[in-house]
Write a protein that holds these residues in place. Structure first.
Motif, short mmCIF file in Angstrom:
data_model
loop_
_atom_site.label_atom_id
_atom_site.label_comp_id
_atom_site.label_asym_id
_atom_site.label_seq_id
_atom_site.Cartn_x
_atom_site.Cartn_y
_atom_site.Cartn_z
N THR A 27 0.84 -1.20 0.00
CA THR A 27 0.00 0.00 0.00
C THR A 27 0.87 1.25 0.00
N ASP A 28 1.92 1.25 0.80
CA ASP A 28 2.83 2.39 0.85
C ASP A 28 3.47 2.64 -0.52
N LYS A 29 3.87 1.57 -1.19
CA LYS A 29 4.50 1.72 -2.51
C LYS A 29 3.51 2.25 -3.54
N VAL A 30 2.28 1.72 -3.52
CA VAL A 30 1.26 2.18 -4.46
C VAL A 30 0.95 3.66 -4.22
N ALA A 31 0.86 4.04 -2.95
CA ALA A 31 0.54 5.43 -2.60
C ALA A 31 1.64 6.40 -3.03
N ALA A 39 -4.81 5.61 -6.15
CA ALA A 39 -4.24 4.58 -5.28
C ALA A 39 -5.35 3.88 -4.50
N LEU A 40 -6.26 4.68 -3.94
CA LEU A 40 -7.36 4.10 -3.18
C LEU A 40 -8.24 3.24 -4.07
N ARG A 41 -8.57 3.73 -5.24
CA ARG A 41 -9.42 2.98 -6.17
C ARG A 41 -8.74 1.65 -6.54
N TYR A 42 -7.46 1.72 -6.85
CA TYR A 42 -6.71 0.51 -7.21
C TYR A 42 -6.75 -0.51 -6.07
N LEU A 43 -6.49 -0.04 -4.86
CA LEU A 43 -6.46 -0.95 -3.72
C LEU A 43 -7.85 -1.48 -3.38
N GLN A 44 -8.89 -0.68 -3.62
CA GLN A 44 -10.25 -1.17 -3.42
C GLN A 44 -10.57 -2.28 -4.41
N LEU A 45 -10.20 -2.09 -5.66
CA LEU A 45 -10.45 -3.11 -6.68
C LEU A 45 -9.67 -4.39 -6.36
N GLU A 46 -8.45 -4.23 -5.92
CA GLU A 46 -7.66 -5.39 -5.55
C GLU A 46 -8.32 -6.12 -4.38
N GLY A 47 -8.85 -5.38 -3.43
CA GLY A 47 -9.55 -5.98 -2.29
C GLY A 47 -10.77 -6.76 -2.73
N ILE A 49 -11.22 -8.17 -5.67
CA ILE A 49 -10.74 -9.37 -6.36
C ILE A 49 -10.33 -10.44 -5.34
N ARG A 50 -9.62 -10.02 -4.30
CA ARG A 50 -9.21 -10.98 -3.26
C ARG A 50 -10.42 -11.54 -2.53
N ALA A 51 -11.45 -10.73 -2.33
CA ALA A 51 -12.66 -11.22 -1.66
C ALA A 51 -13.35 -12.29 -2.49
N VAL A 52 -13.40 -12.09 -3.80
CA VAL A 52 -14.00 -13.09 -4.68
C VAL A 52 -13.18 -14.38 -4.65
N GLN A 53 -11.86 -14.24 -4.67
CA GLN A 53 -11.00 -15.42 -4.60
C GLN A 53 -11.20 -16.17 -3.29
N ALA A 54 -11.29 -15.43 -2.19
CA ALA A 54 -11.49 -16.05 -0.88
C ALA A 54 -12.84 -16.76 -0.83
N TYR A 55 -13.86 -16.16 -1.42
CA TYR A 55 -15.19 -16.76 -1.45
C TYR A 55 -15.16 -18.08 -2.24
#
Length: 65
Positions: A27-31, A39-47, A49-55
């Motif tokens: 997150t620090d590197k992306v920011a 940066a926030l939008r990118y990290l939200q989208l990544e989150g 994607i990870r939620a779908v994978q976890a599901y």
């Protein structure tokens, strides 16, 4: 067994701790390279994607009995 479950729990928590440290570092590197909104939008989208994978993983992983 209870001993095995305890060991798995310990390992799971260590993995979660490492994951959070890596997430903070990433997150620090992306920011640093993107404007705050992007940066926030990118990290939200990544989150998401990870939620779908976890599901998906949760649907096929059996629970301990």
């Amino acid at each position: 067994s209870d001993a095995d479950a305890k060991a798995v729990l310990k390992e799971k928590m260590a993995i979660e701790k490492d994951r959070m440290a890596l997430k903070q570092k990433y997150t620090d590197k992306v920011a640093k390279v993107l404007p705050p909104k992007k940066a926030l939008r990118y990290l939200q989208l990544e989150g998401k994607i990870r939620a779908v994978q976890a599901y998906d993983l949760a649907q096929v992983m059996p629970l301990v009995k």
